[in-house]
Write a protein that holds these residues in place. Structure first.
Motif, short mmCIF file in Angstrom:
data_model
loop_
_atom_site.label_atom_id
_atom_site.label_comp_id
_atom_site.label_asym_id
_atom_site.label_seq_id
_atom_site.Cartn_x
_atom_site.Cartn_y
_atom_site.Cartn_z
N ARG A 186 -5.04 50.04 -89.29
CA ARG A 186 -5.04 48.78 -89.71
C ARG A 186 -6.72 48.51 -90.29
N ARG A 187 -7.60 48.95 -89.59
CA ARG A 187 -8.82 48.61 -90.13
C ARG A 187 -9.36 49.79 -91.12
N GLU A 188 -8.83 50.85 -91.12
CA GLU A 188 -9.18 51.89 -92.13
C GLU A 188 -8.46 51.47 -93.21
N ALA A 189 -7.22 51.16 -93.17
CA ALA A 189 -6.39 50.90 -94.57
C ALA A 189 -7.22 49.54 -95.15
N ASN A 190 -7.82 48.78 -94.43
CA ASN A 190 -8.28 47.47 -95.13
C ASN A 190 -9.54 47.93 -95.55
N ARG A 191 -10.23 49.17 -95.45
CA ARG A 191 -11.45 49.28 -96.16
C ARG A 191 -11.30 49.78 -97.84
N CYS A 192 -9.92 49.89 -97.92
CA CYS A 192 -9.62 50.42 -99.40
C CYS A 192 -9.98 49.55 -100.47
N LEU A 193 -10.64 50.08 -101.45
CA LEU A 193 -11.53 49.06 -102.51
C LEU A 193 -10.32 48.95 -103.58
N SER A 194 -9.04 49.15 -103.48
CA SER A 194 -7.98 48.61 -104.55
C SER A 194 -8.37 49.20 -105.73
N CYS A 195 -8.76 50.56 -106.01
CA CYS A 195 -9.45 50.77 -107.30
C CYS A 195 -8.51 50.43 -108.68
N GLY A 196 -7.39 50.92 -108.26
CA GLY A 196 -6.36 50.60 -109.21
C GLY A 196 -5.97 49.37 -109.70
N ILE A 197 -6.24 48.44 -108.73
CA ILE A 197 -5.87 46.98 -108.29
C ILE A 197 -4.37 47.15 -107.90
N CYS A 198 -3.41 47.19 -108.85
CA CYS A 198 -2.06 47.26 -108.49
C CYS A 198 -1.96 48.90 -107.95
N SER A 199 -1.39 48.98 -106.66
CA SER A 199 -1.69 50.31 -106.06
C SER A 199 -0.46 51.19 -106.62
N GLU A 200 0.53 50.59 -107.32
CA GLU A 200 1.85 51.42 -107.67
C GLU A 200 2.54 51.82 -106.49
N LEU A 212 -18.76 48.11 -106.83
CA LEU A 212 -18.95 48.26 -105.65
C LEU A 212 -19.65 47.15 -104.64
N GLU A 213 -20.02 46.26 -105.48
CA GLU A 213 -21.10 44.93 -104.79
C GLU A 213 -19.83 44.10 -104.22
N GLY A 214 -20.51 43.45 -103.12
CA GLY A 214 -19.91 42.33 -102.38
C GLY A 214 -18.93 43.19 -101.45
N TYR A 215 -19.34 44.27 -100.85
CA TYR A 215 -18.46 44.87 -99.61
C TYR A 215 -19.58 45.06 -98.65
N ASP A 216 -18.98 44.79 -97.29
CA ASP A 216 -20.01 45.15 -96.33
C ASP A 216 -19.79 46.64 -96.04
N ARG A 217 -20.83 47.23 -95.45
CA ARG A 217 -20.40 48.65 -95.05
C ARG A 217 -19.70 48.50 -93.75
N ALA A 218 -18.62 49.53 -93.85
CA ALA A 218 -17.77 49.58 -92.71
C ALA A 218 -17.79 51.15 -92.53
N PRO A 219 -18.02 51.53 -91.30
CA PRO A 219 -17.91 52.94 -91.14
C PRO A 219 -16.39 53.51 -90.95
N ARG A 220 -16.10 54.79 -91.18
CA ARG A 220 -14.75 55.23 -91.24
C ARG A 220 -14.41 55.38 -89.76
N THR A 274 -13.25 56.32 -103.89
CA THR A 274 -14.28 55.42 -104.39
C THR A 274 -15.38 55.00 -103.26
N ARG A 275 -14.59 54.71 -102.08
CA ARG A 275 -15.18 54.01 -100.87
C ARG A 275 -16.32 55.02 -100.25
N GLY A 276 -16.33 56.38 -100.78
CA GLY A 276 -17.09 57.20 -100.33
C GLY A 276 -18.48 57.12 -101.16
#
Lengths: 143, 1470
Positions: B615-629, B579-587, B211-213
């Motif tokens: 760490r930076r990259e992983a923090n870009r995750c939008l947690s789509c499922g909320i619980c990540s299982e 998708l609102e409320g996030y700053d753009r952060a490059p991969r 989704t970050r895409g």
């Protein structure tokens, strides 16, 4: 002497300060381990004798804490507590007990941070004056 | 009828209104279902810091109520639920509710919080109004009821859905973001045994769907996985999964590629004896012989295989099944199952002329030769045909081997190339040409050797079944390229030698094996197949998925289980990710070997992420499922309460009535563009500010602003945001609470601030119309220095170069002022969310034009659907006490409907007989709780246990994982019986939440519940200390203290007294009559005492309600009903002369025209009313045209002709109210004036009507009248207390002069009528107050037990309050309050007997010196002098606070349960 850790007895109102200590736990707020809490229904329940007994039984400090003025679960018990405490503190100062050993506070059950902060302050204050010297009931040393 | 209606009620909403309604109903004999949409109850009140006007701590007063609801035997809380429909009729409703899954088993969760501690997913914390973060496994707030945690899930994250191997991708990304790499690895290895390999060569469909895409670029999932896997491979000891249980069955796996390896891994983990047979001399299949080492270094491959080897898998290389040994041979050797994963190692032919020439190679065979060390000379010009990863591998291998110009020939365009993007990118880097839209036609040879390649240009046509556009040759575009060699890399097929002897396994016409797609079982039951051999050439991760699938099948096959059961699951990705409320952060970019360093060698090109990158990259995750299982919670929860496969439930519940208390939504001010709420972090809503002030809030009560955590020096409050506004939000109504909460916040903010804090409230009218509100206002302005500016602010702007905010407003003088503040609070209003409007529609419950569900003035809590009642803000905007009153009123209405079946569905606790332990020496049992690891992690339980055994009187010590769990309760009961324990200590958490639970267990075991004590070794010890030794020592001390106390505990009796089920109501006005009727209609006998000779009270003088309903008609009906009601005894012209007794047992003497009579009753309701103030100013009394409100109403009612000839009328507000001598607002006058003014205007449309006012207090929906009045041309002129209007008579006409607040000049008005909005003043209440031992406040109104949560109770039990005697209020509110008082009274009347607490004070008559101190100081009037002149304490009135005990000069009073001796023992033990 550097290893000396004071022993402090805290007489806490069930409805507020005891609850604040509980919430401080839930919030994992670190505190010195010198305090032993005795739960009372209301700070108004605290008989001056409890404070004297604590000192006699070897506590280096006593801390009484109740609800904020106007917030007493039993309407006005905390006002009576304060009145008694002020008087007792003056008396104990008169007989030589350092004022730093006796503490009184108002802490509501939501004020976990305040609880942890005051706990630290109480311990620090008692540490400064060192082990209790007066009133303490000691066994007579036989040579 | 009574046998068919249900004695149960559903309360919808668990806020304070719902809580009060539920408690009243449950205490009155009805079973209650409380339906709440959140995971816990508490509503908005739980978010508040303090409550106005007393500034009580909201949580302190709310949480005991929460606990009461949570523990009530007759209240069932149903969380995460919403009502779908209500069918049936009053008394017999069928309510359908849907309950969302909690993912945590409520019955098992102990609320210890370990799941939240390990959960890696951060979410905005709604409880803190998104000013902080919480975890996906969470509890809304620490005091929440139920205290169980919940897991928030939105659904499955797209990455997990896309992964053929079902890896919880979001899970390991979340763990990596927290630096929990090992946990992440374990999670990956649950689903994929080859993460280091996959981290290099996977085609990562997860990233394509990420989704970050959609926002910027997808997360570099694969590279994160590689980092996690490499870290483990580099570690000193690698992670080897645990073998579950060793088994004897042998399984053969044919092929050591990713499918075979994976299958081996999972079977080994299940304990099987696994042998892998490999034809080639090396292990790894295509991973070893296909993929070049610059992409997948061999040591990585070997390392991951080695782990599988260490799990006990045997590998045999160089063994070709079908040639060296057959499957039948293996069967004979005892192999019970086979997995065929031989891959696809035969290149497909190009099928063009010249393919037999020397210098024409097959792709995978060529790679295999090179990988196995064979020297190959390809020449300089190498044409590689194909667009997949094999083609890329070949061309790049050729480049590395020294070919000058290797290139790709591909028939489609770059977009369609199946090769990984990064491979194409690296190809470009290496200068390799990719000729697209070109297909080979023939290979031209010379001397049997390749010389050139003839190609044809292609163009793309219609999409084919794969969705890719089909290439078509362009005629006549043939061309020739000179080449030294040609490599065909257009696909692979399988060599099926291995199974030719294996019976009837079928090979499809595609050369693949036919198996069941779900189970991978072939037509030979013991043969399974997967990977490329079944699917044709695919990817590594698909092969892994197949290997895993086969392993599950083989395991089930060998255990004789159903192969298919539960495996057909559809994976559906979440869609509604914001998708609102996030700053753009490059991969993050993968560091790569420089191109120069790649030539001539096979060094790995991709160098791997650094930890910082991960760490930076992983923090870009939008947690789509909320619980990540990530399943960390499953592992952490020692109570096994987590259930990730929890499903939604639909329930139909039968109830007799429904109370709607669903609350409201705080207005979202984003629509006010000029306030830039969404843009400036320092513009907060009032609810956010409430959280900032809260000690448990995001800043722990430290007053700082969000942007830079600076302590503000200047704060502004803007009132009426989302209220009284039709421009931004179509909310013309007033929200009724904002003025007071803004004042409260300003005052509290000042208290919180260490420096001098400037507070300014920008308002239109200050509406402090409630009890003691005006005093708060005055104090805030005069004593606490809160500044009040009458202006509606237009805009908030950011001060450039700072985080400060500039406010532009127009002052009262018309001047435009700009002022800078550090922080701005928007006092947002209350609104009914759309979801509630939809609910109402589903239920067929009508709402008014603003969305509120207001009943009529005479039936304020009834909806249009009989049997469905309403309370709280959903009814109309209001504050907490009003909500609480309505809640009780709604409960009373439900009671009226259901009283014939009262007590039919409620449960009662049956207590076994008590064992007599008197005179027995103490035999103490100590139960020490681990609380999972919450205590055991910090305290040495064993040491405490051993120590406890040494304490005096301790007979038995046990330790338990969770002492509060159901099974431990059983163990405890057994221990009590077996060891004849007569005292119990539980060393665990806090008695505030858990004491009642353990006490119940004691009672079940036949012990008196007071023979119990808790040692709080969790909250006060393990959770707040870091040193294990110190914590253990303290735990021992705490246990010792508890043991010393419990040894002195005595069994206490809880006195049970009969309740007289009759009621006394004092006052025959609307309130008194309503209260009496509400009780009488529920079958109780009521004695109604009225001082005058007629019923009706003040209502007799009133014309209409604010909604225009006629009062006299309604009143007459009520009076008639009261007079004829069989359950009401009426005492007119009567007064009370004596009251004796206490709750349940009062005796009152009433003196009436026919003498005195004695009434016995269980409860009393005081409804003595109030009266109109007779003004002494504005010429009142000098001219009949100057009159009060009520006098004007008389004229309306008598249809006085004079009113039809009014040319000009002046209304003057605040006559006698809001004066220094009477500093309260009379609440009703503004509305009354608006009604009367409009009525006059209707009668005389041309009349000039003026309202002279100080603040128009048309609170709530009454604002509608104010709007209407202005629309009708009624003129409003404001005046100040310092410049009051003047009224005089001149030449026979009335003159009024008022200073206009805009012009600052006097205006002279002539009037035919001057109406004075005179105050409501209390009656002489002293006598009643003394009779019932209840207090009155400074203004002379009766004082309720608690301003917020006990608005109709007195501190004295059994006495209640309603109507004007409490405070001025209009008829609808009086009626609601009267019903509330009746409801509260019913909670007592519904019981035949009352049980009182055992922890009460007792006087030793011998020691009492009759000094009277206890009698004087007890706020509950429990002590009194008995006939012997000594003090005696009534246990029914005593609350057990111990104030009298500590104050008794003779030491004559003891407090049971907290006796001096017990506390001394505790002090001694400490």
């Amino acid at each position: 002497m550097t290893d000396w850790e004071p022993k402090i007895i805290a007489l806490l109102c069930n409805w507020c300060s005891y609850g604040a200590a509980d919430l401080a736990g839930v919030s994992r707020l670190k505190q010195p381990s010198n305090i032993r809490i005795v739960r009372v229904p209301c700070s108004g329940r605290v008989n001056p004798k409890f404070i004297l007994a604590s000192l006699r039984k070897g506590a280096d400090g006593v801390w009484v804490s109740g609800c904020h003025p106007g917030d007493c679960h039993y309407i006005e018990g905390n006002y009576y507590a304060r009145r008694k405490f002020v008087l007792l503190k003056k008396f104990l100062e008169y007989v030589g007990i350092e004022p730093e050993r006796l503490h009184f506070s108002w802490i509501s059950s939501a004020e976990a941070t305040k609880f942890a902060k005051v706990a630290e302050e109480v311990v620090e204050a008692v540490k400064k004056v060192g082990p209790a010297r007066y009133l303490v009931k000691r066994e007579v040393e036989v040579e | 009828m009574s046998d068919t209606i249900h004695g149960s009620v559903m309360v919808v909403g668990g806020g304070i209104a719902g809580i009060q309604a539920a408690l009243d109903l449950a205490e009155s004999g009805y079973y209650v279902y409380m339906v709440e949409k959140e995971p816990c109850i508490g509503g908005v009140m739980s978010q508040l810091d303090k409550t106005f006007p007393t500034n009580d701590c909201a949580m302190c007063i709310l949480s005991p109520k929460l606990v009461e609801v949570g523990r009530h035997l007759n209240i069932e809380i149903i969380t995460l639920s919403e009502v779908q429909s209500i069918e049936g009729e009053p008394g017999r409703f069928r309510v359908t509710i849907t309950q969302k899954p909690r993912f945590i088993d409520l019955s098992k969760c102990t609320g210890c919080g370990q799941c939240g501690t390990v959960c890696p997913v951060k979410r905005p914390n709604e409880y803190d109004e998104c000013l902080s973060q919480r975890r996906a496994a969470y509890r809304r707030y620490p005091q929440a009821i139920p205290s169980a945690f919940a897991i928030e899930k939105r659904g499955m994250a797209p990455c997990k859905v896309a992964c053929p191997a079902d890896i919880s991708v979001q899970g390991y990304i979340a763990l990596a973001a927290e630096g929990k790499y090992f946990e992440a690895l374990k999670l990956i290895k649950e689903e994929n045994p080859l993460p280091a390999i996959c981290g290099r060569v996977c085609h990562h469909p997860c990233e394509s769907i990420c989704t970050r895409g959609k926002l910027d670029e997808p997360i570099a999932i694969d590279f994160i996985k590689r980092f996690i896997a490499d870290l483990d491979l580099k570690a000193e000891t690698r992670y080897i999964p645990e073998i579950k249980e060793k088994r004897e069955e042998k399984v053969a796996i044919i092929g050591s590629g990713p499918a075979g390896l994976t299958c081996a891994y999972y079977l080994a983990r299940e304990g099987y004896q696994v042998t892998v047979f490999e034809k080639f001399p090396v292990l790894g299949g295509m991973l070893a012989v296909g993929i070049p080492t610059y992409r997948l270094p061999r040591d990585i491959l070997e390392a991951e295989i080695d782990i599988i080897r260490q799990m006990g898998v045997e590998f045999r290389t160089g063994v070709e099944i079908g040639k060296d040994i057959t499957i039948s041979d293996l069967r004979k050797q005892g192999y019970k199952a086979f997995f065929v994963a031989v891959g696809a190692h035969k290149s497909k032919k190009l099928g063009i002329e010249g393919e037999e020439l020397e210098g024409v190679y097959a792709g995978v065979e060529l790679l295999r030769d090179i990988n196995l060390g064979k020297k190959v000379n390809l020449g300089n010009r190498v044409a590689v045909i194909g667009g997949g990863n094999v083609a890329m591998d070949v061309v790049r291998t050729a480049w590395r081997l020294g070919s000058e110009k290797p290139f790709i020939v591909y028939r489609r365009s770059i977009e369609e190339m199946p090769a990984n993007e990064e491979e194409i990118e690296e190809c470009h880097e290496e200068g390799i040409e990719i000729i697209t839209l070109t297909a080979p036609v023939r290979i031209i040879g010379e001397n049997g050797k390749v010389k050139a390649l003839e190609c044809i240009k292609m163009e793309l046509g219609e999409p084919d079944e794969s969705g890719r556009r089909r290439p078509q040759p362009v005629h006549g575009s043939e061309f020739i390229i000179e080449v030294d060699s040609v490599v065909a890399a257009i696909g692979q097929e399988t060599d099926w030698t291995c199974i030719e002897s294996a019976g009837d396994c079928r090979i499809s016409r595609w050369g693949t094996m036919e198996v069941d797609p779900l189970t991978l079982q072939s037509s030979e039951p013991d043969i399974f197949a997967g990977g490329d051999a079944v699917t044709g050439p695919r990817t590594v991760v698909e092969a892994i998925a197949a290997g895993k699938r086969a392993a599950i099948s083989i395991d089930r096959f060998l255990k004789g289980q159903d192969l298919r059961e539960g495996r057909e699951k559809e994976k559906k990705a979440v869609e509604d990710v914001l998708l609102e409320g996030y700053d753009r952060a490059p991969r993050e970019r993968m560091p790569r070997l420089s191109v120069d360093d790649r030539r001539g060698n096979f060094e790995e090109v991709q160098l791997g992420f650094t930890e910082e990158q991960v760490r930076r990259e992983a923090n870009r995750c939008l947690s789509c499922g909320i619980c990540s299982e990530c399943y960390q919670c499953v592992e952490a929860c020692q109570a096994n309460a987590v259930k990730h496969d929890d499903q939604p439930v639909e329930r139909t519940i039968e109830v007799g009535a429904v109370v709607l208390a669903p609350g409201f939504k705080a207005f979202d001010p984003t629509v006010y563009e000029t306030y830039a709420f969404a843009k400036h972090p320092n513009v907060l809503t009032s609810l956010q500010f409430e959280r900032i002030l809260s000690a448990s809030g995001p800043t722990m009560g430290h007053l700082v602003r969000p942007s830079d955590h600076k302590e503000p020096k200047k704060i502004a409050w803007l009132q009426c945001v989302g209220s009284r506004d039709i421009n931004h939000c179509d909310h013309p109504y007033c929200s009724a609470v904002c003025c007071m909460y803004a004042i409260k916040q300003a005052v509290i903010a000042k208290e919180h601030s260490e420096q001098d804090l400037e507070t300014t409230i920008f308002f239109m009218d200050m509406r402090t119309h409630g009890k003691d509100f005006e005093r708060s206002y005055i104090r805030a302005e005069k004593e606490q220095g809160v500044r009040f500016v009458r202006s509606r602010v237009h805009s908030i702007d950011l001060v450039p170069g700072s985080d400060d905010l500039s406010i532009t407003y127009v002052s009262e003088d018309g001047e435009v002022v700009q002022e800078i503040f550090d922080l701005v609070v928007l006092s947002v209003g209350l609104e009914i969310p759309d979801s509630l409007k939809e609910l109402s529609q589903r239920l067929g419950v009508n709402l008014d034009e603003y969305g509120f569900c207001r009943g009529s003035s005479f039936k304020p809590v009834e909806t249009n659907r009989k049997g469905i009642y309403v309370c709280g803000v959903f009814q109309s905007p209001k504050d907490i006490p009003q909500s609480v009153m309505e809640a009780s009123a709604a409960a009373a209405e439900a009671g009226k409907l259901l009283h014939p079946v009262r007590g039919t569905l409620t449960r009662e606790k049956i207590k076994p007989p008590q064992i007599n332990v008197m005179n027995e020496p103490p035999r103490i049992g100590v139960f020490i709780c681990h609380c999972g690891i919450n205590i055991a992690g910090m305290v040495d339980i064993q040491e405490v246990k051993e120590y406890a055994k040494t304490l005096p009187f301790v007979e038995y010590v046990a330790n338990n994982l969770y002492t509060c769990s159901q099974d431990t309760q059983e163990l405890m009961k057994q221990a009590i019986k077996e060891y004849r324990l007569n005292r119990v200590v539980v060393a665990a958490c806090t008695p505030r939440t858990h004491e009642p639970l353990f006490q119940e267990t004691l009672e079940d075991a036949g012990l008196n519940k007071y023979l119990f004590e808790m040692a709080n070794i969790r909250n006060h010890d393990s959770w707040v200390h870091l040193d294990k030794k110190e914590a253990t020592e303290k735990a021992k001390d705490l246990v010792r203290i508890a043991v010393y106390k419990v040894a002195l505990m005595q069994p206490l009796t809880e006195p049970e007294l009969p309740v007289n089920q009759e009621a006394l109501v004092v006052g025959g006005g609307v309130s008194g009559m309503t209260a009496a009727l509400t009780l009488a209609d529920q079958g109780y006998r009521v004695h109604l005492v009225e001082k005058t000779d007629k019923l009706g009270g003040q209502a007799l003088h009133l014309y209409k309600t604010w909604t225009g309903e006629d009062i006299q008609t309604n009143l007459a009906e009520v009076i008639e009903t009261v007079k004829t009601h069989p359950n009401i005894s009426l005492y007119l012209s009567s007064e009370i002369t004596k009251v004796d007794g206490f709750v349940g047992n009062f005796t009152t003497v009433v003196k009436g025209p026919s003498g005195e009579s004695e009434i016995k009753h269980g409860v009393a309701i005081i409804a003595t009313g109030a009266e109109e103030f007779k003004p002494q100013e504005y010429g009142y009394g000098t001219d009949p045209r100057i009159m009060t409100h009520l006098e004007l109403d008389q004229l309306f009612m008598s249809h006085d002709r004079r009113l039809n000839a009014i040319g000009s009328a002046v209304f003057i507000q605040c006559v006698g109210s809001r004066e220094p001598s009477r500093p309260y607002c009379s609440r009703v006058c503004c509305t009354h004036t608006l009604e009367s003014a409009l009525e006059l205007k209707r009668m005389n449309p041309d009349a000039d009507i003026y309202v002279l006012y100080r603040d128009m207090r048309s609170y709530g929906e009454r604002e509608k009248l104010y709007l209407e009045a202005r629309r009708e041309g009624i003129i409003f002129i404001r005046f100040d207390l310092e410049n009051k209007p003047k009224v005089w008579v001149e030449d026979g006409s009335l003159k009024v002069e008022v200073i206009d607040h805009i012009l600052k000049r006097p205006i002279l008005l002539s009037a035919d009528l001057v109406v004075l909005a005179s105050a409501i003043i209390p009656r002489e209440n002293e006598a009643i107050a003394q009779f019932f031992k209840v207090p009155v406040n400074e203004d002379g109104f009766f004082m309720e037990a608690h301003a917020k949560l006990r608005p109709v109770d007195f501190a004295t039990d059994g006495v209640f309050l309603c109507g004007l005697a409490h405070y001025p209020k209009p008829i609808d509110e009086s009626i609601a309050q009267a019903k509330a008082a009746a409801s509260r009274a019913v909670t007592i009347l519904a019981k035949k007997t009352m049980t009182f607490s055992g922890t009460v004070a007792q006087v030793d008559q011998m020691l009492c010196s009759a000094c009277g101190t206890c009698v004087n100081i007890c706020p509950y009037s429990a002590p009194r002098f008995n006939e012997k002149g000594k003090a005696e304490i009534n246990p029914a009135l005593c609350k057990g606070c111990g104030l009298c005990v500590a104050s008794c000069r003779s030491g004559a009073i003891r407090l049971m349960g907290f006796d001096d001796a017990q506390i001394f023992a505790m002090i001694e033990a400490a």
